[in-house]
Design a protein around this motif. Structure first.
Motif, PDB file in Angstrom:
ATOM      1  N   ALA A  63      -3.259  11.468  -7.022  1.00  0.00           N
ATOM      2  CA  ALA A  63      -3.820  10.556  -8.025  1.00  0.00           C
ATOM      3  C   ALA A  63      -2.940  10.440  -9.261  1.00  0.00           C
ATOM      4  CB  ALA A  63      -5.227  11.016  -8.413  1.00  0.00           C
ATOM      5  N   GLU A  64      -2.094  11.422  -9.498  1.00  0.00           N
ATOM      6  CA  GLU A  64      -1.196  11.390 -10.657  1.00  0.00           C
ATOM      7  C   GLU A  64       0.062  10.568 -10.404  1.00  0.00           C
ATOM      8  OE1 GLU A  64      -0.447  15.513 -11.380  1.00  0.00           O
ATOM      9  OE2 GLU A  64      -2.508  15.903 -12.050  1.00  0.00           O
ATOM     10  N   GLN A  65       0.227  10.068  -9.177  1.00  0.00           N
ATOM     11  CA  GLN A  65       1.431   9.334  -8.782  1.00  0.00           C
ATOM     12  C   GLN A  65       1.135   7.849  -8.626  1.00  0.00           C
ATOM     13  OE1 GLN A  65       4.283  11.143  -8.555  1.00  0.00           O
ATOM     14  NE2 GLN A  65       2.977  12.877  -9.124  1.00  0.00           N
ATOM     15  N   PRO A  66       2.151   6.989  -8.758  1.00  0.00           N
ATOM     16  CA  PRO A  66       1.949   5.580  -8.399  1.00  0.00           C
ATOM     17  C   PRO A  66       1.541   5.503  -6.916  1.00  0.00           C
ATOM     18  CG  PRO A  66       4.031   5.873  -9.552  1.00  0.00           C
ATOM     19  CD  PRO A  66       3.501   7.241  -9.245  1.00  0.00           C
ATOM     20  N   TYR A  67       0.459   4.802  -6.639  1.00  0.00           N
ATOM     21  CA  TYR A  67      -0.094   4.763  -5.289  1.00  0.00           C
ATOM     22  C   TYR A  67       0.085   3.371  -4.684  1.00  0.00           C
ATOM     23  CZ  TYR A  67      -3.090   5.913  -1.372  1.00  0.00           C
ATOM     24  OH  TYR A  67      -3.559   6.169  -0.109  1.00  0.00           O
ATOM     25  N   VAL A  68       0.499   3.338  -3.418  1.00  0.00           N
ATOM     26  CA  VAL A  68       0.667   2.081  -2.683  1.00  0.00           C
ATOM     27  C   VAL A  68      -0.494   1.993  -1.695  1.00  0.00           C
ATOM     28  CG1 VAL A  68       2.168   0.714  -1.212  1.00  0.00           C
ATOM     29  CG2 VAL A  68       3.180   2.306  -2.869  1.00  0.00           C
ATOM     30  N   LEU A  69      -1.346   0.990  -1.863  1.00  0.00           N
ATOM     31  CA  LEU A  69      -2.538   0.847  -1.033  1.00  0.00           C
ATOM     32  C   LEU A  69      -2.351  -0.248   0.011  1.00  0.00           C
ATOM     33  CD1 LEU A  69      -5.529   1.584  -0.456  1.00  0.00           C
ATOM     34  CD2 LEU A  69      -6.145  -0.181  -2.128  1.00  0.00           C
ATOM     35  N   LEU A  70      -2.557   0.106   1.258  1.00  0.00           N
ATOM     36  CA  LEU A  70      -2.580  -0.885   2.331  1.00  0.00           C
ATOM     37  C   LEU A  70      -3.951  -1.535   2.298  1.00  0.00           C
ATOM     38  CD1 LEU A  70      -1.253  -2.208   4.797  1.00  0.00           C
ATOM     39  CD2 LEU A  70      -2.231  -0.348   6.177  1.00  0.00           C
ATOM     40  N   ASP A  71      -3.986  -2.817   1.993  1.00  0.00           N
ATOM     41  CA  ASP A  71      -5.234  -3.565   1.842  1.00  0.00           C
ATOM     42  C   ASP A  71      -5.485  -4.360   3.118  1.00  0.00           C
ATOM     43  OD1 ASP A  71      -7.433  -4.939   0.972  1.00  0.00           O
ATOM     44  OD2 ASP A  71      -6.518  -5.680  -0.866  1.00  0.00           O
ATOM     45  N   MET A  72      -5.945  -3.655   4.148  1.00  0.00           N
ATOM     46  CA  MET A  72      -6.091  -4.258   5.460  1.00  0.00           C
ATOM     47  C   MET A  72      -7.408  -3.806   6.096  1.00  0.00           C
ATOM     48  SD  MET A  72      -3.496  -3.811   8.687  1.00  0.00           S
ATOM     49  CE  MET A  72      -2.186  -4.772   7.978  1.00  0.00           C
ATOM     50  N   ASP A  73      -8.112  -4.729   6.702  1.00  0.00           N
ATOM     51  CA  ASP A  73      -9.352  -4.445   7.420  1.00  0.00           C
ATOM     52  C   ASP A  73     -10.281  -3.595   6.553  1.00  0.00           C
ATOM     53  OD1 ASP A  73      -8.411  -5.879   9.663  1.00  0.00           O
ATOM     54  OD2 ASP A  73      -7.359  -4.115  10.394  1.00  0.00           O
ATOM     55  N   ASP A  74     -10.802  -2.524   7.119  1.00  0.00           N
ATOM     56  CA  ASP A  74     -11.723  -1.646   6.397  1.00  0.00           C
ATOM     57  C   ASP A  74     -11.013  -0.460   5.764  1.00  0.00           C
ATOM     58  OD1 ASP A  74     -13.893  -3.218   7.194  1.00  0.00           O
ATOM     59  OD2 ASP A  74     -14.117  -2.097   9.065  1.00  0.00           O
ATOM     60  N   HIS A  75      -9.693  -0.499   5.726  1.00  0.00           N
ATOM     61  CA  HIS A  75      -8.918   0.633   5.210  1.00  0.00           C
ATOM     62  C   HIS A  75      -9.281   0.968   3.763  1.00  0.00           C
ATOM     63  CE1 HIS A  75      -5.649   3.474   4.790  1.00  0.00           C
ATOM     64  NE2 HIS A  75      -5.219   2.806   3.730  1.00  0.00           N
ATOM     65  N   VAL A  76      -9.442  -0.044   2.931  1.00  0.00           N
ATOM     66  CA  VAL A  76      -9.732   0.191   1.516  1.00  0.00           C
ATOM     67  C   VAL A  76     -11.068   0.921   1.367  1.00  0.00           C
ATOM     68  CG1 VAL A  76     -10.163  -0.902  -0.716  1.00  0.00           C
ATOM     69  CG2 VAL A  76      -8.337  -1.771   0.756  1.00  0.00           C
ATOM     70  N   THR A  77     -12.083   0.496   2.109  1.00  0.00           N
ATOM     71  CA  THR A  77     -13.392   1.159   2.060  1.00  0.00           C
ATOM     72  C   THR A  77     -13.282   2.615   2.479  1.00  0.00           C
ATOM     73  OG1 THR A  77     -14.443  -0.954   2.575  1.00  0.00           O
ATOM     74  CG2 THR A  77     -15.772   1.031   2.897  1.00  0.00           C
ATOM     75  N   VAL A 110       4.397  -1.557   2.551  1.00  0.00           N
ATOM     76  CA  VAL A 110       4.079  -0.181   2.161  1.00  0.00           C
ATOM     77  C   VAL A 110       5.280   0.710   2.449  1.00  0.00           C
ATOM     78  CG1 VAL A 110       2.639   1.850   2.652  1.00  0.00           C
ATOM     79  CG2 VAL A 110       1.578  -0.419   2.486  1.00  0.00           C
ATOM     80  N   ARG A 111       5.811   0.601   3.658  1.00  0.00           N
ATOM     81  CA  ARG A 111       6.981   1.423   4.009  1.00  0.00           C
ATOM     82  C   ARG A 111       8.137   1.198   3.034  1.00  0.00           C
ATOM     83  NH1 ARG A 111       5.764  -0.154   9.559  1.00  0.00           N
ATOM     84  NH2 ARG A 111       4.792   1.632  10.562  1.00  0.00           N
ATOM     85  N   SER A 112       8.402  -0.054   2.721  1.00  0.00           N
ATOM     86  CA  SER A 112       9.513  -0.395   1.836  1.00  0.00           C
ATOM     87  C   SER A 112       9.297   0.165   0.433  1.00  0.00           C
ATOM     88  CB  SER A 112       9.681  -1.917   1.788  1.00  0.00           C
ATOM     89  OG  SER A 112      10.761  -2.264   0.970  1.00  0.00           O
ATOM     90  N   TYR A 141       0.186  -0.583  -6.467  1.00  0.00           N
ATOM     91  CA  TYR A 141       0.581  -1.692  -5.597  1.00  0.00           C
ATOM     92  C   TYR A 141      -0.466  -1.845  -4.511  1.00  0.00           C
ATOM     93  CZ  TYR A 141       5.101  -0.636  -7.721  1.00  0.00           C
ATOM     94  OH  TYR A 141       6.104  -0.391  -8.618  1.00  0.00           O
ATOM     95  N   ARG A 142      -0.772  -3.097  -4.156  1.00  0.00           N
ATOM     96  CA  ARG A 142      -1.665  -3.405  -3.040  1.00  0.00           C
ATOM     97  C   ARG A 142      -0.958  -4.429  -2.166  1.00  0.00           C
ATOM     98  NH1 ARG A 142      -7.597  -2.611  -4.773  1.00  0.00           N
ATOM     99  NH2 ARG A 142      -8.135  -3.362  -2.705  1.00  0.00           N
ATOM    100  N   THR A 143      -0.990  -4.194  -0.876  1.00  0.00           N
ATOM    101  CA  THR A 143      -0.361  -5.146   0.038  1.00  0.00           C
ATOM    102  C   THR A 143      -1.084  -5.128   1.376  1.00  0.00           C
ATOM    103  OG1 THR A 143       1.693  -5.766   1.170  1.00  0.00           O
ATOM    104  CG2 THR A 143       1.364  -3.415   0.732  1.00  0.00           C
ATOM    105  N   THR A 144      -1.050  -6.237   2.061  1.00  0.00           N
ATOM    106  CA  THR A 144      -1.638  -6.337   3.402  1.00  0.00           C
ATOM    107  C   THR A 144      -0.592  -6.061   4.473  1.00  0.00           C
ATOM    108  OG1 THR A 144      -1.219  -8.707   3.480  1.00  0.00           O
ATOM    109  CG2 THR A 144      -3.395  -8.010   2.675  1.00  0.00           C
ATOM    110  N   SER A 145       0.619  -5.718   4.068  1.00  0.00           N
ATOM    111  CA  SER A 145       1.722  -5.527   5.000  1.00  0.00           C
ATOM    112  C   SER A 145       2.109  -4.055   5.108  1.00  0.00           C
ATOM    113  CB  SER A 145       2.938  -6.335   4.540  1.00  0.00           C
ATOM    114  OG  SER A 145       4.103  -5.903   5.203  1.00  0.00           O
TER     115      SER A 145
END
Length: 174
Positions: free
Chosen positions: A64-78, A103-105, A95-99
Motif C-alpha cells: 500500500a505504500e508503493q505506487p500500485y498498478v491495478l488491472l481493471d478487468m472483469d471482476d478483478h477490481v471487486t 500492467v506488465r510494461s 495506474y488503472r488499465t484494462t490491459s
C-alpha cells in the motif's frame, strides 16, 4: 464464443450454452454447477530492483505504500478491493488499465507494483524488461479457472466428452 461473465452465466442458466470455461472464483451463487480446474495463486509483481522484491514475504501494508498498478478487468477490481479491505487497507491505485500488457510494461519499467495471478505471469514485458514476483504474507485468494454448466440441463454425450477432454487438458503440464 467470448462473452462477459454476466452474459455467460445468463446463457448457462437459460440453457443456451452447454458448458463454459470461467473464472470460477468469481461466480455468484446460482443454479450453476462449477468444477475448478486450476487454482492460480496471486503474487506481488515488481521490477527486479524494486525494494520489495528483495523481501521474502511482503505484506499488503507494505504494498500500500508503493505506487500500485491495478488491472481493471472483469471482476478483478471487486476481488482486489475485498482482500485489501479484509486486511484493513484501502486500495488507492496510481495506474488503472484494462490491459495485462500495460500492467506488465508499467511494472517492468518500475512505475509501480501489482498483485496478480501466476496464470498470467511472464517474467518480461513486451519490450523485454524483466518482472519478478514475490509471495504475500497476507491471505490473498487464488484466481480459479473452471467449468460451469446448468444443474438442470440434461446433458448429451458430447458434453461429457468435452468435459473430460478439458479436465485432462488442464491437468497436462505446460
Amino acid at each position: 464464443m467470448e462473452l462477459s461473465r454476466e452474459r455467460i452465466v445468463q446463457k448457462l442458466i437459460d440453457e443456451e450454452l452447454d458448458l463454459a470455461i470461467v473464472l470460477a472464483s468469481n461466480l455468484p451463487p446460482s443454479t450453476l454447477q462449477c468444477q475448478t480446474l486450476v487454482r492460480s495463486p496471486r503474487h506481488l509483481w515488481g521490477h527486479p530492483d524494486h525494494p520489495l522484491m528483495s523481501v521474502d514475504r511482503v505484506t499488503l501494508a507494505q504494498v500500500a505504500e508503493q505506487p500500485y498498478v491495478l488491472l481493471d478487468m472483469d471482476d478483478h477490481v471487486t476481488t482486489v478491493e475485498r482482500y485489501w479491505a479484509e486486511a484493513g487497507l484501502r486500495l488507492e491505485p496510481h495506474y488503472r488499465t484494462t490491459s495485462i500488457e500495460a500492467v506488465r510494461s508499467l511494472v517492468a519499467s518500475g512505475y509501480g507494483v501489482a498483485v496478480l495471478s501466476d496464470l498470467v505471469y511472464k517474467p518480461w514485458s513486451l519490450d523485454g524488461q524483466r518482472i519478478v514476483r514475490r509471495p504475500l504474507a497476507d491471505p490473498v485468494p487464488s484466481m480459479d479457472v473452471g467449468l460451469a454448466w446448468s444443474r438442470s440441463r440434461t446433458q448429451v454425450p458430447a458434453f461429457f466428452e468435452l468435459k473430460v477432454f478439458l479436465e485432462r487438458w488442464f491437468k497436462t503440464p505446460s
